[in-house]
Design a protein around this motif. Structure first.
Motif, short mmCIF file in Angstrom:
data_model
loop_
_atom_site.label_atom_id
_atom_site.label_comp_id
_atom_site.label_asym_id
_atom_site.label_seq_id
_atom_site.Cartn_x
_atom_site.Cartn_y
_atom_site.Cartn_z
N ALA A 146 0.82 -1.22 0.00
CA ALA A 146 0.00 0.00 0.00
C ALA A 146 0.85 1.27 0.00
N ASP A 147 2.06 1.20 0.59
CA ASP A 147 2.92 2.41 0.62
C ASP A 147 3.57 2.69 -0.73
N VAL A 183 6.02 1.42 -2.04
CA VAL A 183 7.48 1.36 -1.98
C VAL A 183 7.94 -0.07 -1.73
N MET A 184 7.38 -0.68 -0.70
CA MET A 184 7.82 -2.02 -0.31
C MET A 184 7.28 -3.07 -1.30
N PRO A 185 8.12 -4.06 -1.63
CA PRO A 185 7.66 -5.09 -2.56
C PRO A 185 6.56 -5.95 -1.95
N GLU A 186 5.64 -6.38 -2.80
CA GLU A 186 4.58 -7.28 -2.33
C GLU A 186 4.73 -8.62 -3.04
N TYR A 187 4.70 -9.67 -2.25
CA TYR A 187 4.78 -11.03 -2.79
C TYR A 187 3.37 -11.62 -2.79
N THR A 188 3.05 -12.33 -3.82
CA THR A 188 1.67 -12.84 -3.94
C THR A 188 1.66 -14.31 -4.34
N LEU A 189 0.51 -14.93 -4.11
CA LEU A 189 0.25 -16.25 -4.67
C LEU A 189 -0.67 -16.05 -5.86
N PRO A 190 -0.64 -16.86 -6.87
CA PRO A 190 0.02 -18.15 -6.90
C PRO A 190 1.54 -18.08 -7.04
N ILE A 191 2.18 -19.10 -6.44
CA ILE A 191 3.57 -19.45 -6.71
C ILE A 191 3.54 -20.94 -7.02
N ILE A 192 4.37 -21.36 -7.96
CA ILE A 192 4.55 -22.81 -8.14
C ILE A 192 6.01 -23.16 -7.89
N HIS A 193 6.24 -24.40 -7.45
CA HIS A 193 7.59 -24.94 -7.41
C HIS A 193 7.53 -26.29 -8.12
N ASP A 194 8.29 -26.41 -9.19
CA ASP A 194 8.29 -27.65 -9.97
C ASP A 194 9.49 -28.48 -9.53
N GLU A 195 9.20 -29.54 -8.77
CA GLU A 195 10.32 -30.35 -8.23
C GLU A 195 11.09 -31.05 -9.34
N SER A 196 10.45 -31.28 -10.49
CA SER A 196 11.16 -32.02 -11.55
C SER A 196 12.18 -31.14 -12.27
N THR A 197 12.03 -29.83 -12.21
CA THR A 197 13.00 -28.94 -12.87
C THR A 197 13.73 -28.05 -11.86
N GLY A 198 13.23 -27.99 -10.64
CA GLY A 198 13.80 -27.11 -9.61
C GLY A 198 13.38 -25.66 -9.76
N VAL A 199 12.47 -25.39 -10.70
CA VAL A 199 12.07 -24.00 -10.98
C VAL A 199 10.94 -23.56 -10.05
N SER A 200 11.06 -22.31 -9.53
CA SER A 200 9.96 -21.69 -8.76
C SER A 200 9.56 -20.42 -9.49
N ILE A 201 8.27 -20.17 -9.60
CA ILE A 201 7.79 -18.96 -10.29
C ILE A 201 6.58 -18.37 -9.55
N PHE A 216 -5.35 -9.78 6.07
CA PHE A 216 -6.11 -9.56 4.84
C PHE A 216 -6.92 -8.27 4.93
N LYS A 217 -7.65 -8.12 6.05
CA LYS A 217 -8.52 -6.94 6.19
C LYS A 217 -7.69 -5.66 6.28
N ARG A 218 -6.62 -5.72 7.05
CA ARG A 218 -5.79 -4.53 7.25
C ARG A 218 -5.13 -4.10 5.93
N THR A 219 -4.53 -5.05 5.21
CA THR A 219 -3.78 -4.67 4.01
C THR A 219 -4.72 -4.29 2.85
N LYS A 220 -5.86 -4.95 2.76
CA LYS A 220 -6.82 -4.60 1.69
C LYS A 220 -7.37 -3.19 1.91
N ALA A 221 -7.70 -2.86 3.16
CA ALA A 221 -8.22 -1.52 3.45
C ALA A 221 -7.15 -0.48 3.10
#
Ligand SMILES: N[C@@H](CCC(=O)N[C@@H](CS)C(=O)NCC(=O)O)C(=O)O
Length: 242
Positions: free
Chosen positions: A60-61, A63-81, A139-144
């Protein structure tokens, strides 16, 4: 095995997030084996940092980075996105033998179909999600804060304002689907990733709107939105969850 990280709610099957629904539909459509791991809102950032994925937005500021879902981690390739679209592009590239998410000519459609749902939907839909104790306060605090309201309860319009909001939403979506009354899928006959974007948002509307409002949304533009949900129904299944 591929892991899909999702945010739990108190609704049946726990899932609710339109953004996580998109890769879930894509994984099921492509028959890629995966399992779901549930992550409460306050733990998303540490998960993302542990997996080394990038933030997708700013807090909300602004400035600070926000991390979100979805995230996947593919164990067969080692890739996370992180981020639903890069995830879809990764699945398309890494699992080419499976049904296509982006048939010829459909890539340009993908972004166009997200915006109008977000713009109006964000004020109504998330406000009705029943969060568990692990996420509710955060959830309520950050959405507001993000939507510039003092209280979460003030986000969703009420009464006449709400009615007008739905009218404007219908108009926005009408521009998007053009004269799509007779359309089956977004591209006509062929299913594409754009249908999963629509289904993610319409699926949330079905889950959280009261019956009258949901019947309204479903019926807009010759029932296109109801059909969009039915047309993807077979892939709305949950995988084995931890
Ligand atoms: N552009 C992202 C948006 C994802 C997004 O906004 N996810 C929400 C859940 S639906 C989230 O994880 N928010 C974290 C937060 O608000 O702290 C995508 O398409 O994956």
């Amino acid at each position: 095995m591929l892991i899909l990280y999702d945010i739990p709610s108190l609704h049946p099957d726990k899932n609710w997030s339109p953004n996580v629904c998109k890769p879930r539909l894509a994984l099921n459509y492509k028959s890629i084996p995966y399992r779901t791991e549930w992550v409460e809102y306050p733990q998303i950032e540490s998960l993302a940092q542990r997996l080394g994925v990038k933030p997708t937005s700013l807090k909300a500021d602004r400035v600070m980075p926000e991390y979100t879902l979805p995230i996947i981690h593919d164990e067969s390739t080692g890739v996370s996105i992180a981020d639903s679209l890069p995830i879809a592009l990764y699945l398309e590239e890494t699992y080419p033998g499976s049904p296509r998410l982006f048939p010829e000519g459909s890539k340009a459609l993908r972004a166009a179909w997200d915006g109008p749902f977000c713009k109006r939907g964000l004020k109504i839909l998330p406000s009705n999600v029943k969060m568990g104790l692990g996420s509710e306060e955060y959830f309520k605090r950050t959405k507001a804060a993000k939507l510039g309201r003092e209280r979460f309860e003030d986000i969703a319009p009420r009464g006449e304002k709400r009615r007008k909001h739905f009218e404007a939403w219908e108009e926005d979506l009408g521009k998007l689907n053009g004269r799509g009354e007779n359309m089956g899928y977004v591209m006509g006959d062929a299913i594409s990733y754009a249908d999963f974007i629509v289904a993610g948002w319409v699926g949330l509307a079905m889950l959280v709107l009261d019956e009258g409002e949901w019947e309204g949304v479903k019926s807009w533009h010759g029932e296109f939105w109801g059909r969009a949900l039915e047309g993807t129904d077979e892939w709305r299944v949950m995988s084995h969850s931890t």
